[in-house]
Design an enzyme around this catalytic site. Structure first.
Site: not given
Ligand code: MV4
Length: 448
Positions: A201-202, A292, A338
């Protein structure tokens, strides 16, 4: 403890590792590419070997050259830093077969957690909350549509071999789901040589909160609390902080405990970061594990007083962790900015070149981790980060003020840096009020 180790990295993290080793009485061999020849930090190692030309694929990523340097340098262990070979399970396995300790997890744990679908499966088994979605890999359209209808749109298709935001696609209805599925599979195949995808799910406007873990070879696993990395742009983190503001102590405790359960289930040793997303109502979901040391590790060091690099060396050398969970306290607030050689006014375009003048900030509560100096040339071949500015104060409000003071002191002439955008973020009311999520920077300053 090891007598002598090799550092398979460059720049600020190579220097950070050299510093930890010097204090531990461990000799260092550092490798460098032709582009990094002459960099001042190389003089702080006991020995330095050139491992190839500027292109990382021909030097820092060339396993044969790194192993040769380790053999000639007569080291007992290799610290991979971050990036380059740090999460390459094949490299970790080769180190072991050459009787060189890899300062990181066992290659089996790295491989299992590196595959996002198998990490998700393990998380489920360890009772760690995962985002609602597919039970495993999604192999056909019909199955994908069925799951999407069950969990509801929008859904996210993720490549099992992806991570860090690579290989993800959002779909908001049956039609876009079908095309996104085939595109995601093809993209993943091209990018990672592995077409496997799964569905989640988003979660809209999540916060990114990650838990630092340390584990030794004696079954001890501890967490060092969390970092909030929501202040990012296009998956590039700009600011990291600890504690995560607006996280309830119940959520923090549950998240940290979940991260420890996952590390135990993976038979993990050494340092890891367990990443979660936190939704608007405070629910948290596991997303992936970084096997890491991370760029942002200093904020955890500041609030816990624990040197994570030294701990990595100690546990890799077989020592037990010198503390238990109840010994680990979280004190105050720490923020890291950063400092990249990039122009935030021009879409964060990299700005390599010579630094005409660098004056580092200092004073109470300020730490500047950098390999750069006046006269240093930032190479176009690598990441554009020239330093990390870290502050530590009793409260977040004070930490923000100290950071603004330190940013004002920092002088970098000759190239553009991310300092101006940091100043804008830190003075923004949404940041002051901690009303931030992973979309904050792009919503406020645009994608460009
Ligand atoms: C998601 C999400 C929303 N829903 N999964 C982006 C990097 C990867 N580590 C997983 N990510 C995401 N996964 C679901 N189900 C939104 C992101 C995401 C995000 C996550 C962490 C840090 C920055 C982000 C930027 C955009 C989207």
């Amino acid at each position: 403890m090891f007598k002598r180790i090799l550092i398979a990295n460059r720049g600020e993290i190579a220097l950070r590792i050299i510093r930890a080793c010097r204090e531990l009485g461990v000799e260092t061999v550092v490798v460098y590419s032709e582009a990094d020849r002459g960099a001042a930090y190389l003089d702080l190692a006991d020995e330095a070997f050139c491992v190839g030309p500027a292109k990382a694929a021909d030097s820092y990523l060339k396993i044969n050259n790194i192993i040769s340097a380790a053999e000639v340098g007569n080291v007992q262990a290799i610290h991979p830093g971050y990036g380059f070979l740090a999460e390459n399970a094949h490299f970790a396995e080769i180190c072991r077969s050459c009787n060189i300790e890899f300062i990181g997890p066992p290659h089996e744990a790295m491989r299992q957690l590196g595959d996002k679908n198998s990490a998700r499966t393990l998380a489920r088994e360890a009772n760690v909350p995962v985002v609602p979605g597919s039970d495993g890999l999604v192999t056909n359209e019909r199955e994908a549509v069925e799951i999407a209808h069950k969990i509801g749109f929008p859904v996210l298709i993720k490549a099992s071999a992806g991570g860090g935001g690579r290989g993800m696609r959002v779909a908001s209805n049956d039609l876009t789901l079908k095309s996104a599925l085939s595109q995601a599979g093809a993209e993943a195949q091209a990018a990672f040589g592995n077409a496997a995808v799964y569905l989640e799910k988003y979660i809209e406007r999540p916060r990114h909160v990650e838990v630092q873990i340390l584990a030794d070879n004696h079954g001890n696993v501890v967490h060092l609390y969390e970092r909030d990395c929501s202040t990012q742009r296009r998956h590039q983190k700009l600011i990291e902080e600890s504690p995560s503001p607006r996280l309830t102590s119940e959520t923090r405790d549950a998240m940290c405990a979940a991260a420890v359960r996952l590390a135990k289930a993976a038979h993990y040793t050494n340092a890891a970061t367990v990443e979660f997303i936190v939704d608007q109502t405070g629910n948290f979901y596991f997303i992936e594990v970084n096997t890491r040391i991370q760029v942002e590790h200093p904020v955890t060091e500041m609030v816990t007083g624990i040197d994570l690099i030294k701990m990595q060396l100690r546990v890799a050398a077989g020592e037990p962790l010198p503390f238990s969970q109840s010994d680990i306290q979280h004190r105050g607030a720490s923020i890291e900015c950063r400092i990249n050689a990039e122009d935030p006014a021009a879409g964060f375009r990299p700005c390599p070149g010579k630094i005409d003048l660098l004056i580092p900030p200092g004073g109470f509560g300020v730490r500047f981790d950098s390999h750069a100096y006046t006269g240093y040339t930032v190479s176009p071949h690598y990441d554009s980060m020239i330093g990390k500015l870290i502050v530590h104060q009793p409260t977040r409000e004070q930490a923000i003020r100290t950071m603004l003071r330190a940013l004002a002191e920092l002088r970098v002439d000759g190239l553009k840096t991310t300092v101006p955008i940091h100043r804008e973020i830190l003075t923004h009311t949404a940041f002051a009020e901690a009303q931030i999520d992973t979309t904050f920077v792009e919503r406020t300053w645009g994608k460009a």
